[in-house]
Each structure stands twice: as C-alpha cells, then as structure tokens.
Design an enzyme around this catalytic site. Sequence first.
Site, PDB file in Angstrom:
ATOM      1  N   GLU A 359       0.832  -1.202   0.000  1.00 12.27           N
ATOM      2  CA  GLU A 359       0.000   0.000   0.000  1.00 12.27           C
ATOM      3  C   GLU A 359       0.866   1.251   0.000  1.00 12.27           C
ATOM      4  OE1 GLU A 359      -4.199   0.114   1.816  1.00 12.27           O
ATOM      5  OE2 GLU A 359      -2.971   1.194   3.278  1.00 12.27           O
ATOM      6  N   HIS A 390       6.740 -27.159   2.511  1.00  7.29           N
ATOM      7  CA  HIS A 390       5.951 -28.218   1.890  1.00  7.29           C
ATOM      8  C   HIS A 390       4.896 -27.638   0.956  1.00  7.29           C
ATOM      9  CE1 HIS A 390       7.718 -31.343   4.488  1.00  7.29           C
ATOM     10  NE2 HIS A 390       7.807 -30.348   5.358  1.00  7.29           N
ATOM     11  N   LYS A 518     -13.113   1.943  -3.439  1.00  8.80           N
ATOM     12  CA  LYS A 518     -14.227   2.264  -2.543  1.00  8.80           C
ATOM     13  C   LYS A 518     -15.329   3.007  -3.293  1.00  8.80           C
ATOM     14  CE  LYS A 518     -11.403   2.809   1.658  1.00  8.80           C
ATOM     15  NZ  LYS A 518     -10.933   3.793   2.668  1.00  8.80           N
TER      16      LYS A 518
END
Length: 554
Positions: A359, A390, A518
């Site tokens: 960000e 793994h 937004k």
Amino acid sequence: MAYYQQPHDITRLPAWQALQQHRAEMAGFSMREAFAGDPRRFQRFSLDSCGLLLDYSKNLITEKSLELLIQLAEQADLHEAIAALYNGERVNASEGRAALHTALRSPIGRRLLVDGNDIIPEVHRVLNQVTELVSRIHSGLWRGYSEKPIKEVVNIGIGGSFLGPQLVSEALRPFTQRGVRCHYLANIDGSEFRELTARLDPETTLFIVSSKSFGTLETLKNTLAARDWYLAMGGPEEQLHRHFIAVTSNRKAAIEFGIGEENIFPMWDWVGGRYSLWSAIGLPIALAIGVSNFKELLAGAYAMDEHFTQAPLAENMPVLMALLGVWYTNFWGAQSHAILPYDHYLRNFTKHLQQLDMESNGKSVRQDGTPLDIATGPIIWGGVGCNGQHAYHQLLHQGRLLVPADFIVPVNSYNPLSDHHQWLFANCLSQAQALMQGKTREEAEVELRAKGLSEDEVQRLAPHKVIPGNRPSNILVMNRIAPFNLGALVALYEHKVFVQSAIWGINAFDQWGVELGKEMGKEVYQRLTGASGEPASDASTQGLIEHFRSQHRG
C-alpha cells in the site's frame, strides 16, 4: 527543493548508471564461491542492533555492490528525506500531510512541532488515557449493563486498524493478561460476524470501533451489526456507552452513535492507518498484553528509530535492507519478495507487511506527479515455516523467478517441546543455505550413483535434481519474540519501506488506488440492489450484476 516536492530521476544519477554496469559485471557471480573464498563473509555482511541480528551475507553482493548502493542513497539525498520525515515536513505531498508515526513512540520531553504545536504532550496524554482505560478493564472496574466485568473485547476495524494490532497481540500471546480475551472483526462478511458473536456474551463484551472517519464501509456496517446484536440480545440502549468505545477523528459521529465523549480516543491526520498500531489504535494490544508491555513495544520501535536516524548508511539496518530490495527490484528483475517467519506467533507478520509495503510503495508516479519508468514496490508474500517448505519453497529453489526472501527466527521458544525448536531453527538455516548453495549437476550425479542407480537412470534423473542456488536471502534472528524486539522488528520494516520510497521518489503515505475501489464499490452496490437503473460502464460488470440479481436470495 525537498525530495517530496521535486524528487530525483534516479535513473540519471551517476550511481544508478554505475550500478547498471556493475550488474553486468555480476552476471557470473556465485555466492557459493564467494563464501568459499572469504571465511569472514558472514562477519563483514552482518549487523546487530536493537535486539535483532541481520545476516545479509547470502545476497548477490560484493563490497563494491554495497559501495555503489550507498552512493545511490547519498545521491538521492536520503539523509535529507529522513530529516524531512522526522521534522514533520509534509512528506505526504498529495494530501499535504506530515507522516509522524515515529512521534507515537517518542519519550516525553522531546519536542516536535506540527503547524506550530508541540504534539508530544498530546501523544502522551492519549497514552495515559489508554493506560487508565486498560487499568479499569483489567481490574474489573469497567462493567457492562448488568454490572458484570468486561471479559471479551472485540476490535472492529479493517486495514491498519486491524492488521497491525492483530499481528502484535498474536505475536505476543505469551504476554497475554488473564481475564480479558481480544477478538478482531474486519471483513464485511456476515459469516465472520456470526461466528464471532456466537461465542460472545453481550453482558461482558466491549466493542472498540477503530475508524479515523467513523465511516469506513466495512467498519461502519460491522459496528451497526454489533449494536443490533447487542440490542437484540437484551442490552438496553441507554447503557450502550458501557459496551462501545471508539478510536476516531470524527468525534461527532461517534457521539451520535452513542459512545461517551470520555471513551473516544483521537486519531491524527499525520498518522496513516498502516503506521498506526503505536497510537490508540493499539488499544486492543494494550488490553491483550498490558500497558507495561505495550510501552516496551514502543521502546523497541523507538530504539530502531534512533538506530535509523543515527547509524551511518553502511551500518544502518533499514537502509541496507531497503537498498538490497532496490538492487533486486531494479537491477535483477525481481517482482516479489518472500517473508518467511519461522515462529508460530509471527504467523500474521506477512499479512501486516503486505499492507505496509504494497500500500505504501505500490505507486507508478513520483511525488510531483511525473510518471515512473522503473519498477517500484514488489509483491509481498509468504507465510510461516516450516509449512511453506511443503508448499511454495519449491518455486524458490527451482522456479525460473528470482524471489529474494527474508527469514525471521527466534533462538528460543516459549513452548519447548522435545527437540522441536532445534529442528525449526535448523530448517530455517538450511533453507537459506540451500537457496544460496543449490546442487550442481555433478553433485546430483554423485548422489544418484551412491544410491546404486544405473547410469541411464542417473542421466535421466540428474537434471531434475539440479538446484540452481544463488538465490538471495536475509536472516533476521532474535533471542525470542518479546515486546521490545517485536517493536524494533516492525519499525525496521517501516523504515525500510520509507527508504525505498525516498529513493524511488514516490509517496509512501497515500493510497489513491484503494480510494478508487471504494468509490466504484458504492456505484456497483446501487446497481446490485436496484437503487440505480443505469447499466454499468462495461459489459462484464453489468453481466455479473445481472447474474447476482437473478440468483441472490439474501
């Protein structure tokens, strides 16, 4: 002129051009050979400060590499950028704001002016307010509407109001205070809300609403849902103030919601969300681990601040890590960076760094609005070891992508179980060693012949067993996870991110891409619910809206 007003085009700096030439010279560099030829490579490329040991010897660097990278920092006026940050200059140029999260951990007695006002006394006034509230809750003096003491605290917030506090309270689980349990509610997903509240008793639950605007969509919706739940479960509306407090700069909205004025903690526009865990946003941390431990967290961050501002660039931990990142991003073509903590309590560290780094430095224009033609912030990813071994470590070892990695590991565990921690530490070191050393074709063939395979089988399998090696990594070691060194660790990465932003000439403190999402989300919501009859601006979004409306039964 200040870097945030007229940043350098770093590609024109002599050090940048020298680094390009040096990169070509490094084409045949082998870390394996470098270690074999220099028994003191670890001593020369390691650094110990603030309870952290940084081993950066397993990187694609020589002394000349570091000299040129330091020259780049100097020519980019890094010293001036650091001074501007700490002096409260408006380094967040697009929003005209200072970025003074470091003031939140400054000791009383220091002086720092913002618009002519000394902010340090206000910072400590709020810290005292936090101390008083935590004391009342821990002592059982704060009681709910039925006069039962508070036992559950739910932090409602998202982004920096969630990731940082959750990281710290989980990382410092061994320091948890008895009597109060802390929970986090972030996503605007009813399933998360239902699963959490199913375990709560409204009589003994306190909600902390953490939102600078008191209007962040996810936080506001969850706060309204929490109020509805409280009322539906029998909580009286006139006693709402006993069960909700707020950390916000919008006092008016918090008061209108029903929160008592004395239970509203301020936020300042000179602290960005992803840098705010040191402020009253860290209230759930203080409730989880106690105020004395919270102050130790601040002290560790302050120690790293002092190291960052005082240590020479060549001996400066955040600066070195930042420059190595620039080296790989801009000269080796790395597009991502792996964060690999080998400690269960640090399992959320990568999530916090994803916001902190991406960000902040996911930008494509300089501070003055001119476009960049070089790469900036990398993708941050990873997870807790040994689980990653793994899963995705295979790509680190044999994939075609260069992915620098940071290994983070404590020497001691709070939960010694047989020889588990020795194995955990050994795996951390061996993974970094394997990334650096690899396995040659000759070594693979010798290994296969030793197993008794035929020569045909040896030749068939050997190419698959070759590990290129020469993959860079840092290792950060601490004694054990504790408030002081965790504070230093988080501050280390904050400063690393800032240094890179200063070198690239970008703004690490705005996030306009987030804001666009937004705004468009509101428009899509209006169309989803039928409040707007206008079609979406593209056929894909419109088609998905129509599919939702035809199938949704909520």
